[in-house]
Write a protein that holds these residues in place. Structure first.
Motif, PDB file in Angstrom:
ATOM      1  N   ALA A  53      -9.200   3.572   0.578  1.00 56.12           N
ATOM      2  CA  ALA A  53      -8.085   3.112  -0.259  1.00 56.12           C
ATOM      3  C   ALA A  53      -8.615   2.766  -1.634  1.00 56.12           C
ATOM      4  O   ALA A  53      -9.764   2.323  -1.783  1.00 56.12           O
ATOM      5  CB  ALA A  53      -7.393   1.897   0.364  1.00 56.12           C
ATOM      6  N   MET A  69       0.854  -1.180   0.000  1.00 53.06           N
ATOM      7  CA  MET A  69       0.000   0.000   0.000  1.00 53.06           C
ATOM      8  C   MET A  69       0.892   1.232   0.000  1.00 53.06           C
ATOM      9  O   MET A  69       1.880   1.285   0.725  1.00 53.06           O
ATOM     10  CB  MET A  69      -0.913   0.046   1.222  1.00 53.06           C
ATOM     11  N   ALA A  75      -6.108  -6.016   2.074  1.00 57.74           N
ATOM     12  CA  ALA A  75      -6.043  -4.568   2.262  1.00 57.74           C
ATOM     13  C   ALA A  75      -7.006  -4.116   3.345  1.00 57.74           C
ATOM     14  O   ALA A  75      -6.663  -3.276   4.201  1.00 57.74           O
ATOM     15  CB  ALA A  75      -6.356  -3.864   0.946  1.00 57.74           C
ATOM     16  N   VAL A  83      -3.576   0.586  -3.354  1.00 52.73           N
ATOM     17  CA  VAL A  83      -3.124  -0.797  -3.214  1.00 52.73           C
ATOM     18  C   VAL A  83      -3.117  -1.434  -4.602  1.00 52.73           C
ATOM     19  O   VAL A  83      -4.182  -1.638  -5.195  1.00 52.73           O
ATOM     20  CB  VAL A  83      -4.052  -1.605  -2.283  1.00 52.73           C
TER      21      VAL A  83
END
Length: 333
Positions: free
Chosen positions: A261, A153, A189, A162
């Motif tokens: 993310a 990441m 993740a 990611v």
């Protein structure tokens, strides 16, 4: 956080020693405390050549680092067999580079270090010496054992990305994409964001592969055959995931506020926006390991090695984030 962070040497001919010295100068009064695993002579000669006043304190075990940190840069010495020429990477240093990483990982696994921060390595030189791994992340995965699932990441500039595929040719990366691989990466993740960043319900934005996310199949069918099933699979397992999103609009300031993310499908799709937003403060974080690992989000910078102009900002950010993650893990364990 009781233990200091272990900072690895990285490529001796790059900017690792220089940014380490500059990072200590900025952090010696405030922390986080760290110790350098690498050549003490390399640090001393680099400091002298650049006119930087940094006392080097040789230590024999990690526990000595915290007490020494405000007085000088603690160094656990790993001597190099050959001379170092700034800007000229050599396979002859590969053994020491690898040994340093392995030792730092052992310190972290044993609790002697709060985590590891890795200075950049020169992959080509390591591969010339027989190093079998594509990069740092894959090597750390191997050192951690089969129970781990290492996920890269990158964080900085208000963005976390990611990549599902990392250090491989683009054609190979596209050929390897499957719903299962995207789901596996997304789950890792999400767990990492929960464990290391305290985000209880992470929201993942999943990128499309083709322009405009395929335009309903007019520009490729990977969104319909690979990405959309992966998003459905993640949601079925309780992950707040959405997409596929058009890669050319999902990184705007407005879009970035809608997710924790971005799950990207190949290396440059993730790293180009991150480095555009945070070239001097981006941090590489490896999620899914049994120890904390961060790294500056830049390479060895051989072209400026030895010139005294390397910016330690990304390394400082990596040290601070590693300390934050380590403290979070300690508080919640």
């Amino acid at each position: 956080m009781s233990a200091a962070l272990a900072l690895t040497m990285g490529e001796p001919s790059g900017v690792g020693a220089e940014i380490t010295i500059k990072a200590w100068q900025r952090l010696c009064a405030s922390g986080p405390a760290f110790f350098y695993c690498g050549s003490a002579v390399l640090v001393e000669t680099t400091a002298h050549a650049l006119g930087l006043d940094v006392p080097v304190i040789r230590i024999s075990e990690p526990v000595q680092a915290r007490a020494a940190f405000d007085r000088g840069l603690p160094v656990m010495d790993f001597p190099l067999e050959d001379e170092v020429t700034p800007g000229a990477a050599s396979p002859s240093h590969a053994g020491a580079v690898i040994n340093v990483i392995e030792t730092a990982v052992r310190f972290a696994m044993e609790g002697q270090a709060a985590g590891i921060v890795t200075n950049p390595i020169q992959k080509h030189s390591l591969h010339q010496a027989g190093f079998p791994h594509p990069g740092h992340t894959e090597f750390l995965q191997a050192l951690s054992g089969p129970a781990s699932r290492a996920v890269m990441m990158l964080a900085g500039g208000g963005l976390r990305v990611v990549p599902v595929t990392i250090h491989e040719a683009l054609r190979s990366a596209i050929d390897r994409l499957t719903p299962a691989l995207i789901i596996e990466t997304g789950l890792a993740a999400a767990r990492g964001l929960q464990r290391d960043f305290g985000i209880a319900t992470p929201r993942l934005a999943v990128a499309g592969l083709n322009p405009h996310a395929g335009e309903n199949g007019d520009m490729g069918d990977e969104e319909e055959t690979i990405v959309r099933p992966a998003v459905a699979g993640l949601r079925a397992q309780g992950i707040d995931a959405f997409g596929p999103l058009s890669p050319d609009t999902m990184f705007t300031a407005r879009a970035r506020g809608s997710y924790d993310a971005a799950l990207c499908l190949y290396h440059d799709q993730a790293l180009i926006p991150l480095k555009t937003l945070a070239v001097d403060e981006g941090v590489n974080v490896t999620l899914g390991l049994p120890f904390v690992r961060t790294s500056p989000d830049h390479g060895t910078a051989l072209d400026i090695a030895g010139k005294g102009i390397a910016d330690p900002g990304s390394l400082i950010a990596a040290l601070r984030l590693a300390a934050t993650i380590a403290a979070h893990r300690e508080a919640t364990s």
